[in-house]
Design a protein around this motif. Structure first.
Motif, PDB file in Angstrom:
ATOM      1  N   UNK A  24       0.828  -1.209   0.000  1.00 31.82           N
ATOM      2  CA  UNK A  24       0.000   0.000   0.000  1.00 31.82           C
ATOM      3  C   UNK A  24       0.862   1.258   0.000  1.00 31.82           C
ATOM      4  N   UNK A  25       1.898   1.273   0.823  1.00 32.55           N
ATOM      5  CA  UNK A  25       2.725   2.480   0.941  1.00 32.55           C
ATOM      6  C   UNK A  25       3.493   2.771  -0.342  1.00 32.55           C
ATOM      7  N   UNK A  26       3.962   1.729  -1.020  1.00 29.80           N
ATOM      8  CA  UNK A  26       4.754   1.921  -2.237  1.00 29.80           C
ATOM      9  C   UNK A  26       3.929   2.206  -3.480  1.00 29.80           C
ATOM     10  N   UNK A  27       2.642   1.858  -3.432  1.00 30.07           N
ATOM     11  CA  UNK A  27       1.781   2.068  -4.603  1.00 30.07           C
ATOM     12  C   UNK A  27       1.461   3.547  -4.769  1.00 30.07           C
ATOM     13  N   UNK A  52      -9.370   5.311  -0.821  1.00 32.77           N
ATOM     14  CA  UNK A  52     -10.699   4.949  -1.333  1.00 32.77           C
ATOM     15  C   UNK A  52     -10.616   3.711  -2.223  1.00 32.77           C
ATOM     16  N   UNK A  53      -9.547   3.620  -2.987  1.00 31.58           N
ATOM     17  CA  UNK A  53      -9.327   2.439  -3.826  1.00 31.58           C
ATOM     18  C   UNK A  53      -9.138   1.199  -2.970  1.00 31.58           C
ATOM     19  N   UNK A  54      -8.342   1.320  -1.927  1.00 28.19           N
ATOM     20  CA  UNK A  54      -8.102   0.183  -1.044  1.00 28.19           C
ATOM     21  C   UNK A  54      -9.408  -0.266  -0.388  1.00 28.19           C
ATOM     22  N   UNK A  61     -13.374  -7.974  -1.608  1.00 22.40           N
ATOM     23  CA  UNK A  61     -12.905  -9.188  -0.946  1.00 22.40           C
ATOM     24  C   UNK A  61     -13.968  -9.735   0.000  1.00 22.40           C
ATOM     25  N   UNK A  62     -14.581  -8.868   0.777  1.00 24.15           N
ATOM     26  CA  UNK A  62     -15.636  -9.304   1.702  1.00 24.15           C
ATOM     27  C   UNK A  62     -16.790  -9.917   0.922  1.00 24.15           C
ATOM     28  N   UNK A  63     -17.182  -9.256  -0.166  1.00 22.80           N
ATOM     29  CA  UNK A  63     -18.290  -9.762  -0.978  1.00 22.80           C
ATOM     30  C   UNK A  63     -17.948 -11.110  -1.612  1.00 22.80           C
ATOM     31  N   UNK A  64     -16.713 -11.262  -2.087  1.00 21.87           N
ATOM     32  CA  UNK A  64     -16.299 -12.550  -2.684  1.00 21.87           C
ATOM     33  C   UNK A  64     -16.348 -13.660  -1.638  1.00 21.87           C
ATOM     34  N   UNK A  65     -15.909 -13.342  -0.418  1.00 18.53           N
ATOM     35  CA  UNK A  65     -15.917 -14.345   0.647  1.00 18.53           C
ATOM     36  C   UNK A  65     -17.337 -14.711   1.070  1.00 18.53           C
ATOM     37  N   UNK A  66     -18.297 -13.877   0.710  1.00 19.81           N
ATOM     38  CA  UNK A  66     -19.692 -14.126   1.065  1.00 19.81           C
ATOM     39  C   UNK A  66     -20.574 -14.310  -0.160  1.00 19.81           C
ATOM     40  N   UNK A  67     -19.974 -14.699  -1.292  1.00 20.72           N
ATOM     41  CA  UNK A  67     -20.748 -14.769  -2.532  1.00 20.72           C
ATOM     42  C   UNK A  67     -21.629 -16.018  -2.630  1.00 20.72           C
ATOM     43  N   UNK A 100      -7.668 -15.856  -2.835  1.00 24.39           N
ATOM     44  CA  UNK A 100      -6.452 -15.932  -2.015  1.00 24.39           C
ATOM     45  C   UNK A 100      -5.570 -14.713  -2.278  1.00 24.39           C
ATOM     46  N   UNK A 101      -5.431 -14.327  -3.543  1.00 18.44           N
ATOM     47  CA  UNK A 101      -4.625 -13.154  -3.892  1.00 18.44           C
ATOM     48  C   UNK A 101      -5.157 -11.884  -3.246  1.00 18.44           C
ATOM     49  N   UNK A 102      -6.471 -11.701  -3.300  1.00 18.75           N
ATOM     50  CA  UNK A 102      -7.097 -10.531  -2.669  1.00 18.75           C
ATOM     51  C   UNK A 102      -6.867 -10.548  -1.161  1.00 18.75           C
ATOM     52  N   UNK A 103      -7.053 -11.705  -0.549  1.00 12.56           N
ATOM     53  CA  UNK A 103      -6.849 -11.818   0.894  1.00 12.56           C
ATOM     54  C   UNK A 103      -5.415 -11.486   1.278  1.00 12.56           C
ATOM     55  N   UNK A 104      -4.447 -11.998   0.521  1.00  7.77           N
ATOM     56  CA  UNK A 104      -3.034 -11.704   0.830  1.00  7.77           C
ATOM     57  C   UNK A 104      -2.766 -10.208   0.745  1.00  7.77           C
ATOM     58  N   UNK A 105      -3.279  -9.592  -0.314  1.00 11.81           N
ATOM     59  CA  UNK A 105      -3.026  -8.168  -0.534  1.00 11.81           C
ATOM     60  C   UNK A 105      -3.669  -7.325   0.573  1.00 11.81           C
ATOM     61  N   UNK A 106      -4.919  -7.602   0.888  1.00 13.67           N
ATOM     62  CA  UNK A 106      -5.632  -6.801   1.893  1.00 13.67           C
ATOM     63  C   UNK A 106      -5.081  -7.063   3.292  1.00 13.67           C
ATOM     64  N   UNK A 107      -4.910  -8.324   3.655  1.00 12.24           N
ATOM     65  CA  UNK A 107      -4.471  -8.631   5.022  1.00 12.24           C
ATOM     66  C   UNK A 107      -3.069  -8.122   5.319  1.00 12.24           C
ATOM     67  N   UNK A 108      -2.191  -8.085   4.313  1.00 12.50           N
ATOM     68  CA  UNK A 108      -0.840  -7.568   4.563  1.00 12.50           C
ATOM     69  C   UNK A 108      -0.902  -6.089   4.961  1.00 12.50           C
TER      70      UNK A 108
END
Length: 196
Positions: A24-27, A52-54, A61-67, A100-108
């Motif tokens: 997030x910081x480097x983006x 806002x993008x994050x 990610x939340x919606x995908x986990x509850x789809x 999994x990719x979304x979870x890794x990105x968000x949780x980090x």
């Protein structure tokens, strides 16, 4: 898909890649716009900041986990088997490569930023897991003892994720035998059996 919707999706997809690679910081919004092949102005028309993008990505990610659709209880079938079937569908959703990719990105990022983490978990608590309905209706039918269905679902999913989500998340593979799911369900059923 309308042109504006496509541009929004392209920006989100580019942001996911940028956050995954740079953190997030480097983006930067400039790099995200370049990846999405849009102008910075177009990016800001859709999202007023990197934050806002994050947040938009976190919501996806939340919606995908509850789809999964909420799973209803079927009184004509064995409840433990219904739980196993529903849990396998849920495991497939949360361990899918994009998820999994979304979870890794968000949780980090959530590990780094406590305030953002608190906001994310407050938001995720407003979403019901698809298995909550199944457990709630089984309680109402007297198949298992009454309790808070949301709490009971969380207890079961902590077990299941420990064996089927976190190994995939951290290792990129899952060495857990499928039979372990039956043990998770058996532990849940033993705890919630009638008369306990």
């Amino acid at each position: 898909m309308k042109r504006t919707e496509k541009k929004r999706k392209d920006i989100i997809d580019a942001a996911i890649e940028e956050f995954r690679e740079q953190g997030f910081l480097g983006a930067t919004t400039t790099s995200i716009a370049k990846r999405a092949q849009v102008s910075s102005r177009t990016l800001y028309n859709h999202f007023d900041s990197k934050e806002a993008l994050f947040e938009a990505i976190s919501e996806i990610m939340i919606e995908r986990n509850n789809c999964m659709e909420p799973v209803p209880y079927d009184p004509g079938r064995d409840f433990a088997q219904q739980l196993k079937d529903a849990l396998w569908r849920y495991i497939e959703v949360i361990t899918e490569e994009t998820a999994i990719g979304l979870n890794r990105m968000v949780l980090s990022e959530l590990i780094r930023d406590l305030e953002r983490s608190q906001k994310f978990f407050n938001e995720s608590e407003t979403h019901d897991y698809p298995i909550t309905r199944l457990i709630s209706e089984a309680m109402n039918a007297g198949v298992i003892r009454k309790a808070d269905p949301g709490f009971a679902t969380n207890q079961l999913l902590v077990l299941v994720k420990g064996f089927f989500f976190w190994p995939e998340f951290f290792l990129g593979e899952n060495p857990t035998p499928k039979e372990v799911l039956a043990d998770c369900v058996a532990m849940f059923m033993a705890h919630y059996k009638m008369g306990t």
